[in-house]
Design a protein around this motif. Sequence first.
Motif, PDB file in Angstrom:
ATOM      1  N   ILE A 174      73.212  16.234  -1.196  1.00 39.50           N
ATOM      2  CA  ILE A 174      72.778  15.231  -0.209  1.00 39.50           C
ATOM      3  C   ILE A 174      71.313  14.848  -0.389  1.00 39.50           C
ATOM      4  O   ILE A 174      70.447  15.716  -0.487  1.00 39.50           O
ATOM      5  CB  ILE A 174      72.907  15.788   1.245  1.00 39.50           C
ATOM      6  N   VAL A 175      71.047  13.528  -0.370  1.00 45.86           N
ATOM      7  CA  VAL A 175      69.674  13.061  -0.174  1.00 45.86           C
ATOM      8  C   VAL A 175      69.507  12.871   1.330  1.00 45.86           C
ATOM      9  O   VAL A 175      70.190  12.045   1.943  1.00 45.86           O
ATOM     10  CB  VAL A 175      69.386  11.722  -0.892  1.00 45.86           C
ATOM     11  N   VAL A 176      68.622  13.683   1.913  1.00 49.76           N
ATOM     12  CA  VAL A 176      68.331  13.591   3.347  1.00 49.76           C
ATOM     13  C   VAL A 176      67.191  12.597   3.502  1.00 49.76           C
ATOM     14  O   VAL A 176      66.051  12.891   3.149  1.00 49.76           O
ATOM     15  CB  VAL A 176      67.908  14.968   3.913  1.00 49.76           C
ATOM     16  N   ALA A 177      67.506  11.394   4.000  1.00 48.95           N
ATOM     17  CA  ALA A 177      66.478  10.366   4.144  1.00 48.95           C
ATOM     18  C   ALA A 177      66.200  10.183   5.625  1.00 48.95           C
ATOM     19  O   ALA A 177      67.038   9.642   6.352  1.00 48.95           O
ATOM     20  CB  ALA A 177      66.959   9.060   3.520  1.00 48.95           C
ATOM     21  N   ASP A 178      65.057  10.670   6.076  1.00 48.15           N
ATOM     22  CA  ASP A 178      64.743  10.543   7.509  1.00 48.15           C
ATOM     23  C   ASP A 178      63.232  10.532   7.701  1.00 48.15           C
ATOM     24  O   ASP A 178      62.519  11.369   7.161  1.00 48.15           O
ATOM     25  CB  ASP A 178      65.380  11.687   8.311  1.00 48.15           C
ATOM     26  N   TYR A 179      62.783   9.590   8.509  1.00 49.23           N
ATOM     27  CA  TYR A 179      61.354   9.392   8.766  1.00 49.23           C
ATOM     28  C   TYR A 179      60.866  10.314   9.878  1.00 49.23           C
ATOM     29  O   TYR A 179      59.671  10.382  10.149  1.00 49.23           O
ATOM     30  CB  TYR A 179      61.159   7.924   9.159  1.00 49.23           C
TER      31      TYR A 179
END
Length: 306
Positions: free
Chosen positions: A34-39
């Motif tokens: 998984i690429v965890v993309a979260d700001y």
Amino acid sequence: MAGYLEGKNIAITGAGSGIGKAIALAVAAEGANIVVADYGVALDGSEPTNVIAESVAGEIESLGVEAEVIAGDVSRMETGEDVVEASVNRWGSIDGVVCVAGILRERMLFNMSEDEWDAVIAVHLKGHFTIYRHAMAAMRKQDSGGSIVGITSGAFTASTAQPNYSAAKGGIVSLTRSAAMTAASISLRGGPRINANCIAPTARTRMSEKVPFEFETGDPSDIAPMAVYLLSEAGREVNAQIYSVVGRRISVWNQPKEVRSMFSSGKAWTPEEIEDVLPRTIKQEANPFIEDLERRMKEMAKEEGN
Ligand SMILES: NC(=O)c1ccc[n+]([C@@H]2O[C@H](COP(=O)([O-])OP(=O)(O)OC[C@H]3O[C@@H](n4cnc5c(N)ncnc54)[C@H](O)[C@@H]3O)[C@@H](O)[C@H]2O)c1
């Protein structure tokens, strides 16, 4: 059934909390990296931090798969590119994307500021474009194709307190249908198979905390199986669809189309002719939301009268 997504590499925006986190953990539990993309922002999009994304990545790795963190703002083009590249560079492919990142800035239309409008459109609608754009470019070059999943909302139909959010969610539906058409044209020309669909979720999260749910609601984990299915090989059969998911219920939305037409007898319509003919022929389509509002107003007036 663990292993449903074995060997796949999936990027999920908004994976740091709520529905995105539930989807990320379920997808990882099925064997995908998984690429965890979260700001890592507050509900209104302020105060970014990478702590949330790092922490979810740790939980994902404890499930025995790999995780990459991109703690950037999805409304920026370079974040979309970074998210897709993180997967391709580390694992060799991007097999699916799920765009869950979102914020809220609630205000009635007549009071809304330009900033409130721009911020919500940027994170939701442009935040889908930045990911779709780079994911589609990578997927059309892979023999294995890929899956694109957008997150809309039942509010795409209309919302009095969130016109910016409703407009963004409607835009996501149209963007996803456009991606689905692009995907179909790629595979009809002999290219790889790509699908693009939307989920309209309802679940108890910080975003829905203040919603006075008059209808059934459920948990973020209830949304995950549908996302896992749409990302799978079997789910690749499904394209250009919108599914509502809440608790145990999954519903499919209709496809928009014209329902009735009228033709002018002369060269072109005049406003007077339209005024005369329209109410007798094509009429208006009932709007369930305005009808519901009218019903609720009547009920309130009745209660106040008692
Ligand atoms: N909760 C519901 O009932 C419901 C209903 C309809 C639609 N949705 C949609 O589901 C999605 C997830 O909502 P949720 O309820 O889990 O909310 P949430 O606030 O728990 O999660 C949203 C996540 O998105 C991240 N995020 C916000 N702006 C970002 C940006 N610019 N770049 C990258 N990440 C960013 C936040 O840090 C957060 O982790 C949203 O798109 C929302 O509109 C939720």
